[in-house]
Design a protein around this motif. Structure first.
Motif, PDB file in Angstrom:
ATOM      1  N   THR A 167     -31.293  52.807 -26.100  1.00  0.00           N
ATOM      2  CA  THR A 167     -31.315  54.225 -25.760  1.00  0.00           C
ATOM      3  C   THR A 167     -30.009  54.637 -25.082  1.00  0.00           C
ATOM      4  N   TYR A 168     -29.528  53.790 -24.193  1.00  0.00           N
ATOM      5  CA  TYR A 168     -28.262  54.038 -23.505  1.00  0.00           C
ATOM      6  C   TYR A 168     -27.122  54.168 -24.521  1.00  0.00           C
ATOM      7  N   MET A 171     -27.435  57.427 -26.483  1.00  0.00           N
ATOM      8  CA  MET A 171     -26.990  58.554 -25.667  1.00  0.00           C
ATOM      9  C   MET A 171     -25.473  58.701 -25.768  1.00  0.00           C
ATOM     10  N   ASP A 198     -26.077  59.360 -18.156  1.00  0.00           N
ATOM     11  CA  ASP A 198     -27.438  59.786 -18.449  1.00  0.00           C
ATOM     12  C   ASP A 198     -27.548  61.224 -18.942  1.00  0.00           C
ATOM     13  N   HIS A 199     -26.484  62.010 -18.848  1.00  0.00           N
ATOM     14  CA  HIS A 199     -26.602  63.386 -19.302  1.00  0.00           C
ATOM     15  C   HIS A 199     -25.255  63.972 -19.717  1.00  0.00           C
ATOM     16  N   LEU A 220     -28.155  67.391 -22.892  1.00  0.00           N
ATOM     17  CA  LEU A 220     -28.677  66.100 -23.319  1.00  0.00           C
ATOM     18  C   LEU A 220     -28.976  65.250 -22.096  1.00  0.00           C
ATOM     19  N   SER A 222     -30.883  61.467 -20.904  1.00  0.00           N
ATOM     20  CA  SER A 222     -31.500  60.193 -21.277  1.00  0.00           C
ATOM     21  C   SER A 222     -32.284  59.629 -20.102  1.00  0.00           C
ATOM     22  N   ILE A 227     -34.479  60.282 -25.230  1.00  0.00           N
ATOM     23  CA  ILE A 227     -33.394  61.240 -25.000  1.00  0.00           C
ATOM     24  C   ILE A 227     -33.909  62.626 -25.359  1.00  0.00           C
ATOM     25  N   GLU A 229     -33.044  66.672 -25.864  1.00  0.00           N
ATOM     26  CA  GLU A 229     -32.012  67.671 -26.128  1.00  0.00           C
ATOM     27  C   GLU A 229     -32.614  69.054 -25.927  1.00  0.00           C
TER      28      GLU A 229
END
Length: 271
Positions: A167-168, A171, A198-199, A220, A222, A227, A229
């Motif tokens: 996921t990281y 992102m 994270d954003h 965005l 995470s 994640i 949007e």
């Protein structure tokens, strides 16, 4: 005499069995396997198990129960209802009175974020698929702002560092896609308002072939395995402005929390 003949026949049969057992069914010598008592045939390893890394995040996490278990009982591959943002936390709510996101539309494993579609972004093969991608509208009006939320999720990341790391990485792919929008959508202009791991908050202007313009405020965020949007978008004729003047969120951290925390709460893996 009859007893001797029976005994001889028995010995001959036993000798034949012994000779057959020294060969495999195809008549080839078993060699060391027969001598050591090891099985003569070993099941081959699946190609996926041999590969050091899966080709896509969905494949990479498919062995993780959290990534493959249904998010909602009886609805495999669907996001839990609680993943969506509280509309009161969305910018311009005082003027436009956003509704709760819904009904959600399933985009499939290769579903794209709104900004990816607008910027004609193409992901690499590794990030092409995500376990669950859904989008929902919060309302809006012609000539003014419209709000949509899209969520890309691998499910719960509580017990899987692989899910969190994937996921990281995704992102980072999404954020870079926004920043590269001017390269993939000719004439686009991008201003990054705020960014960390994270954003990403960014303003994007995309001129269209018919002279109109799409103005986007992109958010965005995470959190764990998901994640979110949030896209505030105005489709405007040449020279026009949205009916409602844009007001940036006064507290960006509050907006980050409003977007990021519902998913981890719904999947019960907030930390």
């Amino acid at each position: 005499m009859r007893s001797l003949r029976l005994a001889a026949a028995t010995v001959a049969c036993l000798s034949a069995v012994a000779l057959l057992s020294a060969c495999d069914p195809e008549g080839t010598d078993t060699g060391d396997s027969a001598a050591s008592g090891a099985p003569s045939a070993v099941p081959s390893t699946p190609a996926a198990a041999k590969s050091p890394a899966a080709k896509s995040p969905a494949a990479k996490t498919s062995a993780t129960p959290a990534a493959t278990s249904p998010a909602t009982p009886g609805k495999a591959g669907r996001l839990p209802a609680g993943v969506w943002v509280d509309p009161k936390a969305v910018p311009l709510n005082a003027a436009l009175h956003w509704r709760a996101p819904g009904p959600a539309k399933v985009l499939g494993e290769q579903g794209k974020l709104q900004i990816e579609t607008l910027c004609h972004t193409r992901r690499d093969e590794y990030h092409a698929e995500v376990a669950m991608v859904e989008t929902a509208s919060l309302g809006g009006a012609s000539g003014d702002w419209k709000a949509d939320e899209t969520i890309a999720s691998y499910g719960s990341g509580a017990d899987s560092s692989g899910v969190i790391q994937t996921t990281y990485a995704l992102m980072g792919v999404f954020a870079q896609g926004v920043k590269d929008c001017a390269a993939t959508a000719p004439g686009a202009k991008v201003t990054v308002v705020a960014e960390d791991v994270d954003h990403l908050f960014a303003d994007v202007t995309l001129p269209q072939a018919d002279g109109s313009t799409v103005v986007v405020h992109e958010f965005l965020v995470s959190n764990r395995g998901s994640i979110a949007e949030l896209t505030l978008r105005a489709d405007l004729p040449a020279g026009a402005r949205p009916k409602t003047a844009w007001t940036a969120p006064a507290d960006r951290q509050a907006l980050s929390d409003a977007l990021g925390k519902p998913a981890c709460t719904a999947f019960k893996d907030c930390v």
